[in-house]
Design a protein around this motif. Structure first.
Motif, PDB file in Angstrom:
ATOM      1  N   HIS A  64       0.847  -1.196   0.000  1.00  0.00           N
ATOM      2  CA  HIS A  64       0.000   0.000   0.000  1.00  0.00           C
ATOM      3  C   HIS A  64       0.887   1.252   0.000  1.00  0.00           C
ATOM      4  O   HIS A  64       0.832   2.089   0.895  1.00  0.00           O
ATOM      5  N   HIS A 211       6.652   1.619   5.281  1.00  0.00           N
ATOM      6  CA  HIS A 211       5.591   1.251   4.348  1.00  0.00           C
ATOM      7  C   HIS A 211       5.473  -0.239   4.065  1.00  0.00           C
ATOM      8  O   HIS A 211       4.533  -0.655   3.379  1.00  0.00           O
ATOM      9  N   HIS A 216       0.262  -3.077   5.800  1.00  0.00           N
ATOM     10  CA  HIS A 216       0.228  -2.364   4.532  1.00  0.00           C
ATOM     11  C   HIS A 216       0.331  -3.311   3.335  1.00  0.00           C
ATOM     12  O   HIS A 216       0.425  -2.845   2.195  1.00  0.00           O
ATOM     13  N   VAL A 252      -4.482  -1.688   7.052  1.00  0.00           N
ATOM     14  CA  VAL A 252      -4.818  -0.320   6.673  1.00  0.00           C
ATOM     15  C   VAL A 252      -6.009  -0.356   5.723  1.00  0.00           C
ATOM     16  O   VAL A 252      -6.166  -1.293   4.925  1.00  0.00           O
TER      17      VAL A 252
END
Length: 459
Positions: A64, A211, A216, A252
Motif C-alpha cells: 500500500h 511502508h 500495509h 490499513v
C-alpha cells in the motif's frame, strides 16, 4: 458462475484467542473461481482464487505505497526500493533469487504505480512453495546494503534516460504534471535525475520500514492453489522473519479522500527534436470508486478504445493524420484523469487537435449513438473476460481489489455492470467529463508560431 458469500471462520489458539479470520468472498461452482481471504493477527491479508484446471500459479504481494506517498525530496524512492528488494536478503543473494526462479522456468518481476507497488512470481503449481518463500523473503528480509544502493542508482538513472528517449511515454508524465502540478500525483514515478542522485541508504531504509509493515501488505495467489496451504506457507515465512509480532494489528483501509481536481486551459510544451509531435489533450476524470466509472468505460471504449472508435476513424482512417490515436482513463482513490493521445507530424498538430476537440465537444453535447454504445459494451465485455484468462491477470485482479477497494467483484458482476450501462448514463457522464475545458501536454519540435497557437486548442 460465482456468487457472493460471507462465511467466516476463526481458528482459536490454545488460549482461546482468535489467530486468523477466513472468509469466502466469492463462491465458485465446484470450487472453480472461489475467492477466499484470510487475515492474520499481524494484519496481513491473504487472498486466493482457485482455478484447478490450470498447471500454473501466480503469487504476488501488493504494498500500500506508491509515488503519491513521497515528499518532493523522496520522489522516486518507492521505485528505487522496488529495485533494491531484488538485491538480496540474509538468506539469498540477488543471483540466488533470480537463478532459483529461472531453474524452474518461472518468471519474476515487480511494478510501481502512483498508489501501490506489486512484486510477483509466476511458476508451475508444483513450484508455488518456492515462489512463496522467495517473494516473502524479499519483502520481509531485504538488506538494503550501501553497495546495492550505489550500484542500483546507476541502473535507475539509465531507466530514466531510456524513458526520456521515448517521448510517447514522457508525454503522459507531462500531462500528469499539467493536471496535478507539483504534487505527488504530478511527479514521475521514476523520480528525476536530481532526486535519485540525492537519495541515500538511510532515507530509503526508513521508507522501507514505514511502508512495508504487514498491515500495509496484501498477499494474492491465483491458479491451481489451495487457500489453506498458501496461508500456512505465507504465515510460516512471515513468522520466521519476525514480521507478525503485533497480534492486535489491523490492516490499513483502502485510500479515500475527497480531492477535487479543478484544472482547465493549462498548456505544457516540451521542445524536443523528434520526428513526431506527441500530444495528450484531457481533463479531470473519475475516482476509481465512482459508480459512474462503468459508463465512463463504455464512453472511453467508443470514443478512442479501438479501430472502430470515433477518434481512430476520424483522425487515422479518414484523414491519415496519425498512426496512433486513442483515449484512456486513469482512476485514483480520490480523483481521475481522462486523456486523448495522438502522435503526428509537427506540421499537422493543430489539425489533429482540432479534430479531437471537435469530437470531444460533439459527444459532450450529443452523446453517442445506440450502435456505438452497443458495440462498446460488447468490446469492453469481451476484453474484460479475455484479459483474465491467465493466472497473472487473476492475481492482479484480486490483489488490487483487496488493496484498493477492500472487496471482490466476480467477473459475472462486472459484466452485468457493463451491460447495465444505458445511453442516458453515457450521455450524462460525457456531459460531465467531456464538457469541461481541457488542458494539453505536447512534446515535439514546434516552431514559435505553432507553440503559441496551442492555447487555441484549450480555449
Amino acid at each position: 458462475m460465482t456468487s457472493r458469500s460471507s462465511v467466516t471462520t476463526a481458528r482459536p489458539s490454545s488460549e482461546g484467542r482468535a489467530v486468523a479470520r477466513t472468509q469466502t468472498l466469492l463462491k465458485g461452482r465446484d470450487g472453480i473461481g472461489t475467492v477466499r481471504r484470510t487475515t492474520l493477527p499481524g494484519g496481513l491479508r491473504i487472498v486466493t482464487e482457485t482455478l484447478p484446471s490450470v498447471r500454473s500459479a501466480t503469487f504476488g504481494i501488493w504494498a500500500h505505497v506508491g509515488s503519491r506517498d513521497e515528499t518532493p525530496a523522496l520522489n522516486g524512492a518507492t521505485h528505487y526500493l522496488e529495485h533494491l528488494l531484488f538485491k538480496g536478503t540474509a538468506k539469498r543473494s540477488a543471483l540466488d533469487i533470480s537463478s532459483a526462479i529461472d531453474a524452474v522456468g518461472g518468471e519474476m518481476n515487480a511494478f510501481t504505480a502512483k498508489e501501490y507497488t506489486c512484486y510477483y512470481a509466476r511458476v508451475l503449481d508444483t513450484d508455488l512453495p518456492l515462489a512463496i518463500d522467495i517473494v516473502c523473503d524479499m519483502l520481509t528480509g531485504s538488506l538494503i546494503l550501501q553497495e546495492d544502493v550505489d550500484a542500483e542508482r546507476g541502473v535507475i538513472l539509465e531507466e530514466i534516460a531510456m524513458t526520456e528517449d521515448d517521448p510517447g511515454d514522457v508525454v503522459h508524465d507531462l500531462f500528469a504534471k499539467t493536471m496535478f502540478g507539483d504534487t505527488p500525483l504530478g511527479r514521475p514515478v521514476l523520480g528525476t535525475v536530481d532526486t535519485i542522485e540525492a537519495l541515500d541508504r538511510g532515507r530509503i531504509a526508513r521508507f522501507y520500514k514505514k511502508h512495508y509493515d504487514p498491515t500495509h501488505l496484501v498477499v494474492a495467489a491465483a491458479g491451481n492453489v489451495d487457500h489453506a496451504t498458501v496461508v500456512r506457507q505465507v504465515r510460516r515465512a512471515f513468522e520466521k522473519a519476525g514480521a507478525l509480532t503485533r497480534t492486535d494489528a489491523v490492516p490499513v483501509a483502502p485510500r479515500d479522500g475527497h480531492r477535487t481536481l479543478r484544472t482547465a486551459g493549462r498548456v505544457e510544451h516540451l521542445s524536443r527534436r523528434t520526428e513526431q509531435a506527441h500530444v495528450v489533450l484531457g481533463m479531470p476524470g473519475l475516482a476509481r470508486t465512482d459508480e459512474r466509472r462503468w459508463a465512463l468505460g463504455v464512453l472511453n471504449t467508443a470514443l478512442g478504445g479501438g479501430m472502430s472508435s470515433r477518434l481512430f476513424q476520424e483522425v487515422r482512417e479518414k484523414r491519415g493524420l496519425a498512426y496512433s490515436v486513442y483515449s484512456y482513463t486513469s482512476g485514483f482513490a480520490d480523483c481521475g484523469l481522462f486523456g486523448v493521445y495522438a502522435g503526428c507530424r509537427p506540421n499537422q498538430i493543430h489539425d489533429v487537435l482540432g479534430i479531437c476537440r471537435e469530437e470531444l465537444d460533439k459527444v459532450a453535447h450529443e452523446g453517442l449513438t445506440d450502435e456505438e454504445i452497443t458495440r462498446a459494451i460488447g468490446q469492453l465485455s469481451g476484453s474484460t473476460v479475455l484479459g483474465l484468462e491467465d493466472t497473472g491477470a487473476l492475481m492482479n485482479r484480486i490483489g488490487k481489489s483487496e488493496l484498493c477497494w477492500g472487496t471482490q467483484m466476480s467477473v459475472d458482476d462486472m459484466l452485468a455492470r457493463i451491460a447495465a450501462v444505458t445511453p442516458d448514463d453515457v450521455k450524462a457522464v460525457a456531459a460531465d467529463i467531456l464538457g469541461q475545458r481541457p488542458s494539453l501536454a505536447v512534446i515535439g519540435p514546434l516552431k514559435d508560431k505553432q507553440a503559441a497557437r496551442l492555447h487555441e486548442s484549450v480555449s
